[in-house]
Structures are given as C-alpha cells and as structure tokens.
Scaffold this motif. Structure first.
Motif, PDB file in Angstrom:
ATOM      1  N   ALA A  16      34.870  55.841  26.560  1.00 48.34           N
ATOM      2  CA  ALA A  16      34.693  54.544  27.223  1.00 48.34           C
ATOM      3  C   ALA A  16      35.033  54.739  28.685  1.00 48.34           C
ATOM      4  CB  ALA A  16      35.593  53.493  26.601  1.00 48.34           C
ATOM      5  N   VAL A  17      34.195  54.190  29.550  1.00 45.59           N
ATOM      6  CA  VAL A  17      34.424  54.315  30.979  1.00 45.59           C
ATOM      7  C   VAL A  17      34.512  52.927  31.594  1.00 45.59           C
ATOM      8  CG1 VAL A  17      33.662  55.339  33.144  1.00 45.59           C
ATOM      9  CG2 VAL A  17      33.022  56.411  30.984  1.00 45.59           C
ATOM     10  N   ILE A  18      35.615  52.687  32.280  1.00 46.88           N
ATOM     11  CA  ILE A  18      35.788  51.432  33.007  1.00 46.88           C
ATOM     12  C   ILE A  18      35.596  51.741  34.491  1.00 46.88           C
ATOM     13  CG2 ILE A  18      37.381  49.571  33.597  1.00 46.88           C
ATOM     14  CD1 ILE A  18      38.732  50.093  30.812  1.00 46.88           C
ATOM     15  N   PHE A  19      34.571  51.156  35.082  1.00 46.72           N
ATOM     16  CA  PHE A  19      34.310  51.337  36.510  1.00 46.72           C
ATOM     17  C   PHE A  19      34.870  50.137  37.251  1.00 46.72           C
ATOM     18  CE2 PHE A  19      30.701  53.846  34.745  1.00 46.72           C
ATOM     19  CZ  PHE A  19      31.022  55.060  35.344  1.00 46.72           C
ATOM     20  N   ALA A  20      35.598  50.390  38.298  1.00 44.24           N
ATOM     21  CA  ALA A  20      36.179  49.306  39.080  1.00 44.24           C
ATOM     22  C   ALA A  20      35.853  49.537  40.549  1.00 44.24           C
ATOM     23  CB  ALA A  20      37.693  49.268  38.867  1.00 44.24           C
ATOM     24  N   ASN A 104      38.366  57.622  23.906  1.00 43.31           N
ATOM     25  CA  ASN A 104      38.867  58.396  25.037  1.00 43.31           C
ATOM     26  C   ASN A 104      38.460  57.596  26.272  1.00 43.31           C
ATOM     27  OD1 ASN A 104      39.660  61.161  23.739  1.00 43.31           O
ATOM     28  ND2 ASN A 104      37.717  60.546  22.807  1.00 43.31           N
ATOM     29  N   VAL A 105      39.435  56.972  26.922  1.00 45.77           N
ATOM     30  CA  VAL A 105      39.121  55.995  27.961  1.00 45.77           C
ATOM     31  C   VAL A 105      39.332  56.579  29.362  1.00 45.77           C
ATOM     32  CG1 VAL A 105      39.491  53.614  28.749  1.00 45.77           C
ATOM     33  CG2 VAL A 105      40.008  54.215  26.373  1.00 45.77           C
ATOM     34  N   ASN A 135      42.632  58.655  29.239  1.00 41.62           N
ATOM     35  CA  ASN A 135      42.555  60.118  29.303  1.00 41.62           C
ATOM     36  C   ASN A 135      42.710  60.557  30.747  1.00 41.62           C
ATOM     37  OD1 ASN A 135      41.575  59.797  26.637  1.00 41.62           O
ATOM     38  ND2 ASN A 135      40.463  61.742  26.836  1.00 41.62           N
ATOM     39  N   TYR A 136      42.072  59.782  31.646  1.00 39.93           N
ATOM     40  CA  TYR A 136      42.067  60.186  33.045  1.00 39.93           C
ATOM     41  C   TYR A 136      41.625  59.017  33.909  1.00 39.93           C
ATOM     42  CZ  TYR A 136      41.538  63.250  37.078  1.00 39.93           C
ATOM     43  OH  TYR A 136      41.689  63.848  38.304  1.00 39.93           O
ATOM     44  N   ALA A 137      42.193  58.920  35.098  1.00 39.25           N
ATOM     45  CA  ALA A 137      41.764  57.928  36.083  1.00 39.25           C
ATOM     46  C   ALA A 137      41.401  58.663  37.363  1.00 39.25           C
ATOM     47  CB  ALA A 137      42.894  56.937  36.355  1.00 39.25           C
ATOM     48  N   GLY A 138      40.290  58.295  37.974  1.00 36.04           N
ATOM     49  CA  GLY A 138      39.891  58.891  39.244  1.00 36.04           C
ATOM     50  C   GLY A 138      39.742  57.809  40.290  1.00 36.04           C
TER      51      GLY A 138
END
Length: 197
Positions: A16-20, A104-105, A135-138
């Motif tokens: 899962a990908v959260i775009f902000a 896996n977020v 899992n990871y933030a960029g």
C-alpha cells in the motif's frame, strides 16, 4: 533509547502506498510536476515488489484532505503549511484500510520543506508514530536550485527522526535527474533495511 520496532510477519503479497503532497501557495507548477513524476515512478517501483498494490492520495495546506488520483494532481490550496495534518490523516487511512499486519505500507511525501514552526513538535511526533506502521517513508524536498539554502523545517524534522533510526529517507529534488537519484536512494535504503532485519 531507540525503541526497536518488532518485525511483524506480514504477507509479502500486499503493498500500500500513501502519497502525500503539500499544495500550499509556495508549491508552484514546476514543483508539482516534479512531485507527479516522482510519485509515478515510485509507484512503479513498489508494484514490482508486490502482487497487489493499493494507493491513497492526500494533499494538504493548513488542513489535509484525501482525493482520488485525478483530483490529487489538480488540487491547489491556500494558506499556511501544517504538515502534521497530512501525517495524522495518513495514519487514519492506514488504520482504516491498510492494516500494517496485512500490508507493507509506504509513505511518499513531497513538499518544498516549509512548515509552520508551531507545528514542529506535532509534525515530528505524528510522523514518528506513522513510521511505526510503515515499511518505509520517503520525503522529497522540492526546491528550485537558487544557491544553497538553509535547512528547511521539514528537513530538520526528518534529520531528527533519522537520528532515532526511523525508516525514513530524505532527498532534495530540483530537476528530473534528481527524481531518479531520489528513487534510487530510497529503494536502495529500503532494500538495505529489509536485509538488515
């Protein structure tokens, strides 16, 4: 001391990908285009790792809202920049739809690094808490290349969390080449963290 996160045994198939994105006035057309390019290729990279990937799109200025993908890139806000609002909403979305024991977020956040100084503590703590389920933030800081500017509010927040070993990467983007460098950096960092566990 640093709390070590307990590695959850998760099904490896769901991502899962959260775009902000910060859509306050200081984020112009060029900045948005760079963010859009980054998001597009980041999503492709995540899709290569999982059988199924779901997405959420959140934009903020002084408040945060969720949008569909088409609206997300059309949105523009006015007023100040309060990034804790986007991390709080992201945590809510994760809680409701992307339970970290099943997904896996990933979070990718694009802004020019500006943030209300009064929001420094709330944003730091909200992002710290958010990262516990990720899992990871960029974070990509999109800045025009006029000389070397001082550290932004958001960069300061990220540096602080990185010192506590939060799974968070930061890259500065001024042009399309930087987008590739940021993607490479984030995916290598995320890979290295996965192997270290």
């Amino acid at each position: 001391g640093v709390r070590q996160l307990v590695r959850r045994h998760k099904p490896a198939t769901n991502g899962a990908v959260i775009f902000a994105i910060d859509v306050s006035g200081s984020m112009g057309e060029t900045e948005r285009q760079l963010a859009k390019t980054f998001f597009f290729f980041a999503l492709q990279g995540i899709r290569r790792q999982y059988a199924k990937v779901e997405t959420a799109f959140i934009a903020h200025s002084a408040e945060a809202w969720e949008f569909n993908e088409a609206q997300f890139f059309q949105t523009s806000g006015t007023g100040g920049t309060v990034s804790s609002t986007v991390f709080n909403l992201g945590k809510e979305v994760m809680r409701e739809r992307f339970d970290p024991s099943n997904y896996n977020v990933y979070l990718f956040y694009a802004s020019d690094g500006e943030n209300l100084v009064d929001d420094r503590e709330p944003a730091t703590e909200s992002l710290r808490e958010f990262c516990q389920g990720l899992n990871y933030a960029g974070f990509i800081e999109i800045r025009p290349a006029y000389g070397i500017s001082p550290e932004t509010e958001m960069a300061g927040i990220c540096s602080r969390l990185q010192r506590d070993n939060v799974p968070l990467g930061m890259a500065r983007v001024t042009n399309r080449d930087d987008v590739w460098n940021a993607l490479r950096q984030f995916f290598q960092d995320q890979q290295a963290r996965a192997e270290a566990e």
